[in-house]
Design a protein around this motif. Structure first.
Motif, PDB file in Angstrom:
ATOM      1  N   SER A 313      34.698  46.283  31.263  1.00  0.00           N
ATOM      2  CA  SER A 313      33.298  46.123  31.675  1.00  0.00           C
ATOM      3  C   SER A 313      33.172  45.897  33.182  1.00  0.00           C
ATOM      4  O   SER A 313      32.058  45.844  33.694  1.00  0.00           O
ATOM      5  N   HIS A 314      34.296  45.768  33.884  1.00  0.00           N
ATOM      6  CA  HIS A 314      34.279  45.536  35.330  1.00  0.00           C
ATOM      7  C   HIS A 314      35.073  46.614  36.069  1.00  0.00           C
ATOM      8  O   HIS A 314      35.644  46.349  37.126  1.00  0.00           O
ATOM      9  N   ILE A 315      35.119  47.808  35.500  1.00  0.00           N
ATOM     10  CA  ILE A 315      35.897  48.881  36.120  1.00  0.00           C
ATOM     11  C   ILE A 315      35.395  49.182  37.526  1.00  0.00           C
ATOM     12  O   ILE A 315      36.188  49.334  38.467  1.00  0.00           O
ATOM     13  N   ALA A 316      34.085  49.263  37.711  1.00  0.00           N
ATOM     14  CA  ALA A 316      33.531  49.580  39.028  1.00  0.00           C
ATOM     15  C   ALA A 316      33.934  48.525  40.064  1.00  0.00           C
ATOM     16  O   ALA A 316      34.235  48.852  41.221  1.00  0.00           O
ATOM     17  N   MET A 317      33.946  47.260  39.644  1.00  0.00           N
ATOM     18  CA  MET A 317      34.330  46.188  40.559  1.00  0.00           C
ATOM     19  C   MET A 317      35.783  46.349  41.002  1.00  0.00           C
ATOM     20  O   MET A 317      36.098  46.257  42.197  1.00  0.00           O
ATOM     21  N   PHE A 318      36.683  46.627  40.076  1.00  0.00           N
ATOM     22  CA  PHE A 318      38.084  46.786  40.437  1.00  0.00           C
ATOM     23  C   PHE A 318      38.303  48.035  41.282  1.00  0.00           C
ATOM     24  O   PHE A 318      39.140  48.047  42.195  1.00  0.00           O
ATOM     25  N   ALA A 323      39.466  50.414  46.502  1.00  0.00           N
ATOM     26  CA  ALA A 323      38.994  51.298  47.566  1.00  0.00           C
ATOM     27  C   ALA A 323      38.980  50.587  48.912  1.00  0.00           C
ATOM     28  O   ALA A 323      39.200  51.214  49.964  1.00  0.00           O
ATOM     29  N   LYS A 324      38.723  49.288  48.895  1.00  0.00           N
ATOM     30  CA  LYS A 324      38.718  48.496  50.130  1.00  0.00           C
ATOM     31  C   LYS A 324      40.116  48.095  50.573  1.00  0.00           C
ATOM     32  O   LYS A 324      40.294  47.523  51.655  1.00  0.00           O
ATOM     33  N   GLY A 325      41.118  48.356  49.722  1.00  0.00           N
ATOM     34  CA  GLY A 325      42.485  48.021  50.081  1.00  0.00           C
ATOM     35  C   GLY A 325      42.787  46.542  50.052  1.00  0.00           C
ATOM     36  O   GLY A 325      43.687  46.072  50.762  1.00  0.00           O
ATOM     37  N   LEU A 326      42.065  45.772  49.230  1.00  0.00           N
ATOM     38  CA  LEU A 326      42.290  44.332  49.166  1.00  0.00           C
ATOM     39  C   LEU A 326      43.616  44.027  48.473  1.00  0.00           C
ATOM     40  O   LEU A 326      43.954  44.647  47.456  1.00  0.00           O
ATOM     41  N   PRO A 327      44.380  43.078  49.003  1.00  0.00           N
ATOM     42  CA  PRO A 327      45.632  42.688  48.336  1.00  0.00           C
ATOM     43  C   PRO A 327      45.358  41.970  47.021  1.00  0.00           C
ATOM     44  O   PRO A 327      44.266  41.422  46.803  1.00  0.00           O
ATOM     45  N   ALA A 328      46.373  41.948  46.161  1.00  0.00           N
ATOM     46  CA  ALA A 328      46.210  41.354  44.828  1.00  0.00           C
ATOM     47  C   ALA A 328      45.830  39.880  44.907  1.00  0.00           C
ATOM     48  O   ALA A 328      45.048  39.392  44.092  1.00  0.00           O
ATOM     49  N   ALA A 329      46.373  39.164  45.898  1.00  0.00           N
ATOM     50  CA  ALA A 329      46.060  37.740  46.025  1.00  0.00           C
ATOM     51  C   ALA A 329      44.578  37.521  46.268  1.00  0.00           C
ATOM     52  O   ALA A 329      43.970  36.616  45.693  1.00  0.00           O
ATOM     53  N   ASN A 330      43.983  38.342  47.125  1.00  0.00           N
ATOM     54  CA  ASN A 330      42.542  38.228  47.403  1.00  0.00           C
ATOM     55  C   ASN A 330      41.716  38.524  46.154  1.00  0.00           C
ATOM     56  O   ASN A 330      40.716  37.860  45.877  1.00  0.00           O
ATOM     57  N   ILE A 331      42.135  39.554  45.425  1.00  0.00           N
ATOM     58  CA  ILE A 331      41.378  39.953  44.231  1.00  0.00           C
ATOM     59  C   ILE A 331      41.423  38.854  43.176  1.00  0.00           C
ATOM     60  O   ILE A 331      40.397  38.425  42.645  1.00  0.00           O
ATOM     61  N   LEU A 332      42.636  38.373  42.855  1.00  0.00           N
ATOM     62  CA  LEU A 332      42.785  37.380  41.795  1.00  0.00           C
ATOM     63  C   LEU A 332      42.163  36.041  42.171  1.00  0.00           C
ATOM     64  O   LEU A 332      41.767  35.272  41.295  1.00  0.00           O
ATOM     65  N   ASN A 333      42.085  35.746  43.469  1.00  0.00           N
ATOM     66  CA  ASN A 333      41.552  34.462  43.894  1.00  0.00           C
ATOM     67  C   ASN A 333      40.033  34.451  44.002  1.00  0.00           C
ATOM     68  O   ASN A 333      39.424  33.394  44.126  1.00  0.00           O
TER      69      ASN A 333
END
Length: 370
Positions: A313-318, A323-333
């Motif tokens: 349900s959050h595919i667009a968000m991911f 697309a912005k090239g955010l690292p995994a730490a930023n995303i998960l936090n």
């Protein structure tokens, strides 16, 4: 009274409750006047005031529509379609489109009309009808009971739980009460007023209570304030300043997982019922072990259920994060991602533990049989 008659009487009572809830008016919680609604066809569209920047449209679209149902069928009126520039909310109409219109009465005539989206209610009813037919065709009487449980759950959430939250009731306590009610109705309706239904109910509630406790603890540990859900801030600005958003978030975690928890509990209880009926002499320990073996097999596939349900349900968000090239730490936090991680993992705790809970409860309930 035979068990079959008790089950039919139980289903009739639930049906009556559904009908009563359907006529409960929850639109006037704050006393605000609610307009009339009708299906209408767009006879003309004036786009002269619409501003377009790339794919985003803003300002007003003026429509002329003719009402197709309701008290004022056949009458024509002007409708304002406000475009906010947010594609998830806006809809743009053309001549011939069928839409839902909300309007008031000005001097006894329709006026002050607003567009409320393309008319989808008829097709939604068609889809619900097809779903009901499929349930009945596949599962027979059990499918009919399952459909009744589905309608009851929707009515209780829409007409009971949500209004109670807006009136200031505690989200977690009220949520547990609603889940207990839904679990009782669903498990006893599908599983019958029997040991199987009782084992399913008790096992499910043990899993839900564990999920609730973990959600409370980890929501605090994650420093989540509850405003991570869509429309939470808008709700506060709508006049409900005293709502406990964190409590609502916690309640949403165990309510969302309760359906899967009930499903797994029913699998275990039904398996143990079948085992006992085929081998009445089976010992308590071996009976529980058999239930646990069934539970292990089911858990192997159920552990990904919430992950797939919530993350899809959050595919667009991911996609945006990637697309912005955010690292995994930023995303998960990020708080809204952390909220989904909590939702998935804490809900999965309930799924994993409900199997041994239900197996143990069923073993105790079936102990004296045979």
């Amino acid at each position: 009274m035979t068990a079959l008659r008790r089950e039919w009487l139980f289903s009739i009572v639930i049906s009556i409750i559904c009908v009563v809830l359907a006529f409960v008016d929850v639109a006037h919680i704050q006393g605000a006047p609610i307009g009339l609604h009708a299906k209408a066809v767009v006879t003309a569209a004036d786009n002269t005031h619409v501003r377009q920047n790339l794919i985003v449209k803003t300002e007003e679209q003026l429509l002329a529509v003719q009402l197709l149902n309701g008290t004022h069928t056949g009458q024509e009126l002007s409708v304002v379609n406000m475009l906010t520039g947010k594609m998830e909310f806006d809809e743009f109409y053309e001549q011939g489109d069928v839409i839902l219109v909300e309007y008031g009465l000005v001097g006894g005539k329709p006026g002050n009309a607003l567009a409320r989206g393309h008319y989808r209610l008829r097709m939604q009813l068609v889809l619900i009808g097809l779903f009901a037919l499929l349930l009945i065709a596949v599962a027979g009487v059990t499918g009919l009971k399952a459909m009744l449980s589905f309608v009851f759950a929707a009515m209780v959430l829409w007409k009971l739980y949500f209004p109670l939250l807006l009136r200031g009731y505690t989200p977690i306590g009220t949520g547990l009460g609603v889940v207990a009610l839904l679990t009782a109705v669903i498990t006893f309706s599908v599983g019958g007023l029997s040991r199987r239904g009782t084992a399913t109910f008790i096992g499910s509630m043990m899993g839900v209570l564990l999920t609730c406790g973990l959600a409370i603890g980890f929501a605090q540990a994650f420093n989540l304030n509850g405003a991570v859900r869509p429309f939470a801030e808008t709700l506060l600005y709508s006049g409900y300043y005293n709502l406990n958003l964190t409590g609502i978030f916690v309640a949403s975690v165990f309510i969302a997982s309760s359906g899967a928890v009930m499903d797994l509990a029913m699998d275990i209880a039904a398996s143990m019922d079948e085992i006992k009926s085929k081998r009445p002499e089976i010992s308590f320990v071996e009976h529980v072990r058999s239930g646990l073996r069934v539970g292990r097999a089911v858990i192997g596939t159920m552990t990904t259920t919430l992950l797939l349900a919530y993350s899809s349900s959050h595919i667009a968000m991911f996609l945006l994060f990637l697309a912005k090239g955010l690292p995994a730490a930023n995303i998960l936090n990020a708080p809204f991602v952390a909220a989904e991680v909590l939702n998935i993992l804490v809900g999965s705790f309930g799924l994993v533990t409900v199997a041994p809970f239900t197996a143990l409860v069923a073993g105790v309930l079936y102990r004296r049989i045979g």
